[in-house]
Scaffold this motif. Structure first.
Motif, PDB file in Angstrom:
ATOM      1  N   LEU A 182      30.659  10.559 -82.509  1.00 48.55           N
ATOM      2  CA  LEU A 182      31.311   9.911 -81.367  1.00 48.55           C
ATOM      3  C   LEU A 182      30.569  10.137 -80.048  1.00 48.55           C
ATOM      4  N   GLY A 183      29.935  11.274 -79.922  1.00 52.34           N
ATOM      5  CA  GLY A 183      29.231  11.609 -78.686  1.00 52.34           C
ATOM      6  C   GLY A 183      27.743  11.662 -78.935  1.00 52.34           C
ATOM      7  N   VAL A 184      27.086  12.579 -78.219  1.00 54.34           N
ATOM      8  CA  VAL A 184      25.642  12.698 -78.390  1.00 54.34           C
ATOM      9  C   VAL A 184      25.238  14.165 -78.216  1.00 54.34           C
ATOM     10  N   ALA A 185      24.261  14.587 -79.013  1.00 48.68           N
ATOM     11  CA  ALA A 185      23.695  15.932 -78.856  1.00 48.68           C
ATOM     12  C   ALA A 185      22.251  15.782 -78.415  1.00 48.68           C
ATOM     13  N   ILE A 186      21.810  16.676 -77.540  1.00 49.63           N
ATOM     14  CA  ILE A 186      20.394  16.665 -77.133  1.00 49.63           C
ATOM     15  C   ILE A 186      19.840  18.087 -77.208  1.00 49.63           C
ATOM     16  N   ALA A 187      18.513  18.185 -77.374  1.00 49.39           N
ATOM     17  CA  ALA A 187      17.843  19.485 -77.429  1.00 49.39           C
ATOM     18  C   ALA A 187      16.395  19.288 -77.020  1.00 49.39           C
ATOM     19  N   GLU A 188      15.849  20.313 -76.356  1.00 49.36           N
ATOM     20  CA  GLU A 188      14.413  20.227 -76.039  1.00 49.36           C
ATOM     21  C   GLU A 188      13.579  21.069 -77.003  1.00 49.36           C
ATOM     22  N   SER A 189      14.225  22.027 -77.718  1.00 51.25           N
ATOM     23  CA  SER A 189      13.486  22.838 -78.692  1.00 51.25           C
ATOM     24  C   SER A 189      13.097  21.965 -79.885  1.00 51.25           C
ATOM     25  N   ALA A 190      12.046  22.386 -80.582  1.00 49.74           N
ATOM     26  CA  ALA A 190      11.595  21.625 -81.751  1.00 49.74           C
ATOM     27  C   ALA A 190      12.639  21.687 -82.860  1.00 49.74           C
ATOM     28  N   THR A 191      12.666  20.661 -83.666  1.00 49.08           N
ATOM     29  CA  THR A 191      13.584  20.608 -84.806  1.00 49.08           C
ATOM     30  C   THR A 191      13.415  21.882 -85.636  1.00 49.08           C
ATOM     31  N   GLY A 192      14.533  22.434 -86.061  1.00 55.23           N
ATOM     32  CA  GLY A 192      14.490  23.628 -86.891  1.00 55.23           C
ATOM     33  C   GLY A 192      14.479  24.936 -86.125  1.00 55.23           C
ATOM     34  N   THR A 193      14.308  24.876 -84.798  1.00 57.82           N
ATOM     35  CA  THR A 193      14.272  26.119 -84.010  1.00 57.82           C
ATOM     36  C   THR A 193      15.638  26.805 -84.026  1.00 57.82           C
ATOM     37  N   GLN A 194      15.653  28.079 -84.429  1.00 64.95           N
ATOM     38  CA  GLN A 194      16.894  28.862 -84.330  1.00 64.95           C
ATOM     39  C   GLN A 194      17.076  29.282 -82.875  1.00 64.95           C
ATOM     40  N   PRO A 195      18.314  29.143 -82.316  1.00 65.47           N
ATOM     41  CA  PRO A 195      18.484  29.503 -80.902  1.00 65.47           C
ATOM     42  C   PRO A 195      18.274  30.993 -80.703  1.00 65.47           C
ATOM     43  N   GLN A 196      17.484  31.365 -79.710  1.00 59.49           N
ATOM     44  CA  GLN A 196      17.310  32.761 -79.350  1.00 59.49           C
ATOM     45  C   GLN A 196      17.787  32.953 -77.924  1.00 59.49           C
TER      46      GLN A 196
END
Lengths: 292, 292
Positions: free
Chosen positions: A113-127
């Motif tokens: 329904l909404g949207v997600a965005i990220a600048e980290s590369a695909t697969g990056t675990q959040p640190q």
């Protein structure tokens, strides 16, 4: 999505360090609409969650998209309240990495329904070090940031500071002086943030500027709360010190900062690292407990 | 005590209509010391009462005398917190008339440790029309007025307005937007009152002016909330109308005002008359119930 493309959020293109590439999942067209960041405590009160959910829905009904960080507590309530009207989840890791894990259901709903965005590369675990940078995106896609139930020196105040640096409006929801979760928001109000009790209070400020280019607006005069990006040397030096001062009894984050002589952002980052490693639990009163 | 005598409160002598004579019972010397008014809701929350009592004690420890109106709730907590350090009860009726009756114990303690003052003649039973005039004395003896848990259009906001008219400081304690008892105080903050979480917040403002004559200070810029003194014609016209709209189910005071097309002060005065006659009970959410 690359900077310069039509759906790339216009306010984000104007910050000092916009990401050249954004990973996007879901309804990308939402990124073209006027957006408000709604952030706050992970260990939110039941009333804070209820209030945030209703406020996000009210703001959605007035055509604002709600951006947040998909954290526990206030962030989750903000996304849920705005699911039907438009919400942006700004992720700290890769676009395909769900954090915290219990938000898998919410992530699916946002992707639909909404949207997600990220600048980290695909697969990056959040640190932990990703979070302050991620917070600049939450305020970066938004015309303003609204803070609900933030303790002093919390991550939400860092988002408020990023918003100020980016020349965005800051809103804060007042609360009882007896609740430590409200002190950060009350502090923002004392410094000049707009005291916000309902959607009208937000719209009164934003309506005038929705159609005004961001550059023309003067940043509000608010003393910036502590902390910038974490310094790697300080982190390396601080990790052992912070961990040694923690234990099974709750310790106040403020007290920890005083005792460690580290910057607020370093302590917050180290605590976040421990939390991501499931070694730390937050308790009311801006306190933390080390899990064995 | 007559105006011009040494113990007559200096700030009171400077208001537009100081009482030429004050009845005084107790430690009259307290009237020479810097004083802060602390007022708020009669149907205060348990937290509001606890907070007020502690704050009054903290302010007392910093040599401020605490003035209030000896009403139920916040007023009572303010007096109790400051009993050991100095408190002034400003009565609406005669100096010898205890209202509300359950405060007989508090009245005796104030007469012994603090001081009570009244401008009405000895033996006068307090009537609704006395209260707005009495409120001007609460702020009149004070350098500023602090409001805790005040609903919109409540008597406490009238005291805040009197304080402004008299060029005094206004302080307000923030609270959750979900609690209607906090809306009046939050409104004051939005209008410019000092957001107050603890004694430091008060002292920061007052320390600079304690030794500065009142006349030299500029009144803060706050839009005055509604209402002046009640108009007798309007009261006569309004009594039947207000009573007819009340019943055993709680009615919001705001709703009542909207429906009756009367001024806020007229409706508040009529409600206070009913309350003094034990015909009205206040319920949470700034609502009232007519007792049969």
């Amino acid at each position: 999505m690359a900077i310069g493309e039509p759906d790339y959020p216009a306010p984000l293109a104007e910050i000092a360090d916009p990401p050249p590439l954004l990973a996007v999942k879901g309804a990308a067209h939402l990124l073209r609409r006027p957006t408000l960041a709604v952030v706050g405590a992970r260990n939110a009160s039941a009333n804070g969650v209820r209030f945030t959910r209703r406020l996000a829905a009210d703001l959605g009904a007035r055509d604002l998209v709600i951006a947040s960080g998909m954290a526990r507590g206030i962030d989750t309530a903000a996304h849920r309240g705005a699911l039907q009207t438009g919400t942006v989840a700004v992720l700290a890791g890769g676009i395909d990495v769900i954090y915290p894990p219990e938000n898998e259901g919410l992530y699916s709903e946002i992707a639909e329904l909404g949207v997600a965005i990220a600048e980290s590369a695909t697969g990056t675990q959040p640190q932990a070090r990703h979070f302050p940078r991620r917070n600049r995106l939450i305020s970066g896609v938004s015309l303003g940031a609204l803070v609900v139930e933030a303790a002093p020196r919390s991550g939400s105040l860092i988002t408020a500071r990023m918003a100020l640096e980016q020349g965005r409006e800051v809103f804060a929801v007042p609360g009882s002086p007896l609740d430590p979760r409200c002190r950060g928001a009350n502090h923002l109000i004392r410094q000049g943030a707009t005291l916000t009790e309902n959607a009208d209070d937000v719209m009164e400020v934003l309506e005038g500027i929705v159609r005004q280019p961001l550059k023309e607006r003067e940043p509000p005069v608010i003393e910036a709360p502590a902390a910038a990006a974490p310094d790697e040397d300080e982190l390396a030096r601080g990790r052992g010190m912070v961990t040694s001062k923690l234990g099974p009894s709750p310790v106040e984050v403020d007290e920890l900062m005083r005792q460690c002589h580290l910057s607020a952002v370093a302590v917050l980052t180290i605590l976040l690292e421990l939390e991501l490693a499931s070694r730390l639990r937050r308790t009311p009163g801006n306190q933390v407990v080390l899990l064995s």
